[in-house]
Write an enzyme that holds these catalytic residues in place. Structure first.
Site, mmCIF file in Angstrom:
data_model
loop_
_atom_site.group_PDB
_atom_site.id
_atom_site.type_symbol
_atom_site.label_atom_id
_atom_site.label_comp_id
_atom_site.label_asym_id
_atom_site.label_seq_id
_atom_site.Cartn_x
_atom_site.Cartn_y
_atom_site.Cartn_z
ATOM 1 N N PRO A 176 45.443 42.928 56.112
ATOM 2 C CA PRO A 176 44.743 44.206 55.923
ATOM 3 C C PRO A 176 45.686 45.337 55.520
ATOM 4 C CG PRO A 176 43.988 43.118 57.931
ATOM 5 C CD PRO A 176 45.171 42.345 57.438
ATOM 6 N N ASN A 177 45.125 46.265 54.755
ATOM 7 C CA ASN A 177 45.836 47.483 54.345
ATOM 8 C C ASN A 177 47.080 47.204 53.517
ATOM 9 O OD1 ASN A 177 44.008 49.210 55.857
ATOM 10 N ND2 ASN A 177 45.037 48.416 57.697
ATOM 11 N N ARG A 178 47.084 46.062 52.853
ATOM 12 C CA ARG A 178 48.194 45.647 51.991
ATOM 13 C C ARG A 178 49.508 45.470 52.763
ATOM 14 N NH1 ARG A 178 46.614 44.946 47.227
ATOM 15 N NH2 ARG A 178 48.723 44.693 46.404
ATOM 16 N N LEU A 179 49.389 45.224 54.060
ATOM 17 C CA LEU A 179 50.561 44.926 54.886
ATOM 18 C C LEU A 179 50.753 43.406 54.900
ATOM 19 C CD1 LEU A 179 49.865 47.399 57.834
ATOM 20 C CD2 LEU A 179 51.255 47.777 55.782
ATOM 21 N N HIS A 180 50.991 42.864 53.710
ATOM 22 C CA HIS A 180 50.969 41.425 53.508
ATOM 23 C C HIS A 180 52.119 40.721 54.224
ATOM 24 C CE1 HIS A 180 47.870 42.459 50.786
ATOM 25 N NE2 HIS A 180 48.650 42.871 49.805
#
Length: 199
Positions: A176-180
């Protein structure tokens, strides 16, 4: 917020097998499709989709016409990169390393495991070469079908396979939230080192 990696520190081939099995269960089409990147003799990148036809500790195997653009690029520079992207799972795997050509026996075995019409289609194709019209290709297909009315079609000598022996394997997981989440495995002798990467 989960601040722990969901990509385990395990053998990368075992992890690939786990992810690949999950992709086979969830992807609607061609879970074994992978982007294959090669380079021209002048270093320009070249990319296309191919199908994975074998994998294990020895590497990742695909088959092609060696007289095609990709085949010529491979023979001129026996290195490549692969990319699996499984949209349904929000995962990708990048693999890089040198290539080796499979044996004639392995190429024969895979060629003759394909449906007869696929054997004919491959044998009739001058892959990547200019084609005046589709009717010309279909005329070749029909001529081969008449020449070999039953049984296997002889494998053309230029139709072969290549195996990529990975030196780097990177697993990427959407979070989520581009916190890959990313973990890179790098070959170290007979084993691997690994590290997380910033997304």
């Amino acid at each position: 917020m989960d601040n722990k990696s969901a990509i385990p520190q395990s053998d990368p081939f075992d992890l690939f097998e786990t992810w690949f099995a999950e992709a086979r269960a969830s992807e609607p089409n061609d879970s074994n499709a992978m982007a294959l990147a090669t380079a021209t003799p002048s270093g320009a990148p070249s990319l296309r989709m191919v199908l994975l036809k074998g994998h294990g500790p020895g590497g990742f195997t695909f088959f092609t016409n060696a007289q095609s653009r990709k085949g010529e690029e491979i023979r001129a520079n026996m290195q490549a990169a692969l990319l699996f992207h499984w949209k349904s799972l929000r995962r990708q795997i990048r693999i890089e390393g040198p290539l080796e050509e499979v044996s004639a026996a392995e190429a024969d075995a895979y060629f003759h495991s394909r449906p007869r019409v696929s054997q004919i289609g491959s044998a009739a194709s001058d892959q990547s070469r200019p084609l005046d019209e589709r009717a010309s290709y279909f005329a070749r297909v029909e001529a081969l079908a008449e020449q070999y009315p039953e049984g296997d079609i002889p494998r053309p000598a230029h139709w072969t396979g290549f195996r990529l022996a990975p030196q780097r394997i990177e697993f990427w997981l959407d979070r989520p939230n581009r916190l890959h989440d990313r973990r890179l495995f790098v070959r170290a002798g007979e084993g691997w080192t690994d590290t997380l990467l910033y997304p």
